[in-house]
Design an enzyme around this catalytic site. Structure first.
Site, PDB file in Angstrom:
ATOM      1  N   HIS A  33       0.850  -1.193   0.000  1.00  0.00           N
ATOM      2  CA  HIS A  33       0.000   0.000   0.000  1.00  0.00           C
ATOM      3  C   HIS A  33       0.881   1.236   0.000  1.00  0.00           C
ATOM      4  O   HIS A  33       1.718   1.425   0.901  1.00  0.00           O
ATOM      5  CB  HIS A  33      -0.904  -0.009   1.236  1.00  0.00           C
ATOM      6  CG  HIS A  33      -2.004   1.003   1.164  1.00  0.00           C
ATOM      7  ND1 HIS A  33      -3.141   0.814   0.404  1.00  0.00           N
ATOM      8  CD2 HIS A  33      -2.152   2.222   1.746  1.00  0.00           C
ATOM      9  CE1 HIS A  33      -3.936   1.862   0.535  1.00  0.00           C
ATOM     10  NE2 HIS A  33      -3.354   2.731   1.342  1.00  0.00           N
ATOM     11  N   ASP A  35       0.773   5.186   0.064  1.00  0.00           N
ATOM     12  CA  ASP A  35      -0.026   6.380   0.330  1.00  0.00           C
ATOM     13  C   ASP A  35       0.637   7.595  -0.302  1.00  0.00           C
ATOM     14  O   ASP A  35       1.766   7.949   0.040  1.00  0.00           O
ATOM     15  CB  ASP A  35      -0.164   6.596   1.836  1.00  0.00           C
ATOM     16  CG  ASP A  35      -1.128   5.604   2.480  1.00  0.00           C
ATOM     17  OD1 ASP A  35      -2.254   5.489   1.984  1.00  0.00           O
ATOM     18  OD2 ASP A  35      -0.742   4.968   3.471  1.00  0.00           O
ATOM     19  N   HIS A  66      -2.681   4.579  -3.370  1.00  0.00           N
ATOM     20  CA  HIS A  66      -3.817   5.303  -2.803  1.00  0.00           C
ATOM     21  C   HIS A  66      -3.537   6.793  -2.933  1.00  0.00           C
ATOM     22  O   HIS A  66      -2.715   7.349  -2.206  1.00  0.00           O
ATOM     23  CB  HIS A  66      -3.977   4.886  -1.336  1.00  0.00           C
ATOM     24  CG  HIS A  66      -5.031   5.613  -0.589  1.00  0.00           C
ATOM     25  ND1 HIS A  66      -5.124   5.562   0.788  1.00  0.00           N
ATOM     26  CD2 HIS A  66      -6.058   6.406  -0.997  1.00  0.00           C
ATOM     27  CE1 HIS A  66      -6.142   6.289   1.186  1.00  0.00           C
ATOM     28  NE2 HIS A  66      -6.717   6.824   0.124  1.00  0.00           N
ATOM     29  N   MET A  68      -4.249  10.258  -2.253  1.00  0.00           N
ATOM     30  CA  MET A  68      -4.926  11.236  -1.398  1.00  0.00           C
ATOM     31  C   MET A  68      -4.544  12.619  -1.896  1.00  0.00           C
ATOM     32  O   MET A  68      -3.841  13.383  -1.235  1.00  0.00           O
ATOM     33  CB  MET A  68      -4.525  11.022   0.061  1.00  0.00           C
ATOM     34  CG  MET A  68      -5.140   9.775   0.660  1.00  0.00           C
ATOM     35  SD  MET A  68      -4.605   9.467   2.362  1.00  0.00           S
ATOM     36  CE  MET A  68      -3.161   8.454   2.031  1.00  0.00           C
ATOM     37  N   GLY A 142      -4.453  11.230   6.197  1.00  0.00           N
ATOM     38  CA  GLY A 142      -3.416  12.246   6.306  1.00  0.00           C
ATOM     39  C   GLY A 142      -2.321  11.940   7.294  1.00  0.00           C
ATOM     40  O   GLY A 142      -1.232  12.484   7.189  1.00  0.00           O
ATOM     41  N   PHE A 143      -2.596  11.061   8.240  1.00  0.00           N
ATOM     42  CA  PHE A 143      -1.605  10.746   9.269  1.00  0.00           C
ATOM     43  C   PHE A 143      -1.652   9.257   9.589  1.00  0.00           C
ATOM     44  O   PHE A 143      -2.734   8.669   9.650  1.00  0.00           O
ATOM     45  CB  PHE A 143      -1.866  11.527  10.565  1.00  0.00           C
ATOM     46  CG  PHE A 143      -1.835  13.017  10.399  1.00  0.00           C
ATOM     47  CD1 PHE A 143      -0.624  13.699  10.462  1.00  0.00           C
ATOM     48  CD2 PHE A 143      -2.993  13.725  10.164  1.00  0.00           C
ATOM     49  CE1 PHE A 143      -0.589  15.075  10.302  1.00  0.00           C
ATOM     50  CE2 PHE A 143      -2.970  15.103  10.006  1.00  0.00           C
ATOM     51  CZ  PHE A 143      -1.756  15.781  10.072  1.00  0.00           C
ATOM     52  N   GLY A 144      -0.497   8.660   9.823  1.00  0.00           N
ATOM     53  CA  GLY A 144      -0.451   7.291  10.277  1.00  0.00           C
ATOM     54  C   GLY A 144      -0.598   7.217  11.787  1.00  0.00           C
ATOM     55  O   GLY A 144      -0.524   8.225  12.491  1.00  0.00           O
ATOM     56  N   GLY A 145      -0.825   6.015  12.291  1.00  0.00           N
ATOM     57  CA  GLY A 145      -0.848   5.791  13.731  1.00  0.00           C
ATOM     58  C   GLY A 145      -2.122   6.184  14.438  1.00  0.00           C
ATOM     59  O   GLY A 145      -2.163   6.225  15.673  1.00  0.00           O
ATOM     60  N   GLY A 173      -6.564   2.168   8.163  1.00  0.00           N
ATOM     61  CA  GLY A 173      -6.489   3.057   9.311  1.00  0.00           C
ATOM     62  C   GLY A 173      -6.779   2.381  10.627  1.00  0.00           C
ATOM     63  O   GLY A 173      -7.908   1.947  10.871  1.00  0.00           O
ATOM     64  N   GLY A 174      -5.763   2.222  11.443  1.00  0.00           N
ATOM     65  CA  GLY A 174      -5.958   1.683  12.778  1.00  0.00           C
ATOM     66  C   GLY A 174      -6.248   0.202  12.831  1.00  0.00           C
ATOM     67  O   GLY A 174      -6.792  -0.291  13.829  1.00  0.00           O
ATOM     68  N   GLY A 194      -0.340  -0.413   8.591  1.00  0.00           N
ATOM     69  CA  GLY A 194       0.877   0.372   8.555  1.00  0.00           C
ATOM     70  C   GLY A 194       1.672   0.238   9.830  1.00  0.00           C
ATOM     71  O   GLY A 194       2.641  -0.516   9.914  1.00  0.00           O
ATOM     72  N   SER A 195       1.241   0.947  10.855  1.00  0.00           N
ATOM     73  CA  SER A 195       1.948   0.913  12.134  1.00  0.00           C
ATOM     74  C   SER A 195       2.000  -0.487  12.720  1.00  0.00           C
ATOM     75  O   SER A 195       3.002  -0.884  13.320  1.00  0.00           O
ATOM     76  CB  SER A 195       1.274   1.863  13.131  1.00  0.00           C
ATOM     77  OG  SER A 195       1.324   3.201  12.680  1.00  0.00           O
TER      78      SER A 195
END
Length: 214
Positions: A33, A35, A66, A68, A142-145, A173-174, A194-195
């Site tokens: 993936h 981003d 992806h 964005m 817009g943000f990871g984690g 996401g999450g 991701g994280s």
């Protein structure tokens, strides 16, 4: 439907991208993936076609790009040339969504449409004939984690009921090992992590753990 894992390099060490990609590929990831953020549609700026082109030379993974970004039509050709296999655009950023999805497919790629958490799935009603995948953002982009938004489980379930079994549903996401079953039971079959992968103590083992639960 088969469930696929798409580790997100947003959470990886950008100073060692090739090594990060090699690690998850050897551990059994299905997709990568990628981003792409423009600093306008979302606050951050990440990477573009030149970096993807470099990674493409050393990886056989499906490149799941992806976008964005605002006005994605301007950049689709560049991402296709760089080596994307799937290009996903946001419904909120593509004013002529059907045309955009159709054009992505005309390049021989799979087309995805992404929805932010507050975007109603009704916007998919007239573009499903041109989509291969629906991406349900389970955090605000817009943000990871970030932490998974609980209401998105129902949104995934509603999206699966709308699209049937012919279209992939991706979640981003999450996503963790702790909520994976909840999400897949709701109908998601392409899992972005991701994280939970790249910031784990052992990313390769994290990939294998995700795959073991799929």
């Amino acid at each position: 439907m088969s469930i696929k894992l798409s580790p997100s390099i947003l959470a990886s060490d950008y100073g060692a991208l090739r090594e990060s990609v090699r690690l998850v590929e050897e551990a059994g990831a299905d997709y990568l993936h990628i981003d792409v953020m423009d600093g306008s549609f979302v606050p951050n700026i990440t990477i573009g076609p030149p970096v993807i082109s470099c990674l493409r030379k050393t990886s056989k993974l499906v490149f799941d790009c992806h976008l964005m970004i605002n006005d994605p039509d301007r950049h689709i050709d560049a991402f296709a040339k760089a080596g994307a296999d799937i290009i996903t655009v946001h419904a909120e950023a593509a004013p002529h969504l059907q045309r955009t999805l159709s054009y992505i497919r005309s390049l021989g790629l799979k087309a995805g449409v992404a929805l932010n958490p507050a975007t109603d799935i009704s916007c998919l009603n007239y573009v499903l004939d041109d989509a291969d995948m629906v991406l349900i953002m389970t955090v605000n982009p817009g943000f990871g984690g970030q932490k998974f938004i609980p209401a998105m489980t129902k949104k995934v379930r509603d999206a699966r009921a709308l699209v049937g079994d012919e279209i992939d549903i991706q979640v981003d996401g999450g996503i963790t090992l702790g909520n994976l079953k909840e999400i897949t039971d709701a109908g998601a079959n392409v899992i972005v992590a991701g994280s939970a992968v790249f910031r784990a103590e052992n990313p390769a083992e994290a990939v294998r753990s995700f795959k073991g639960m799929m």
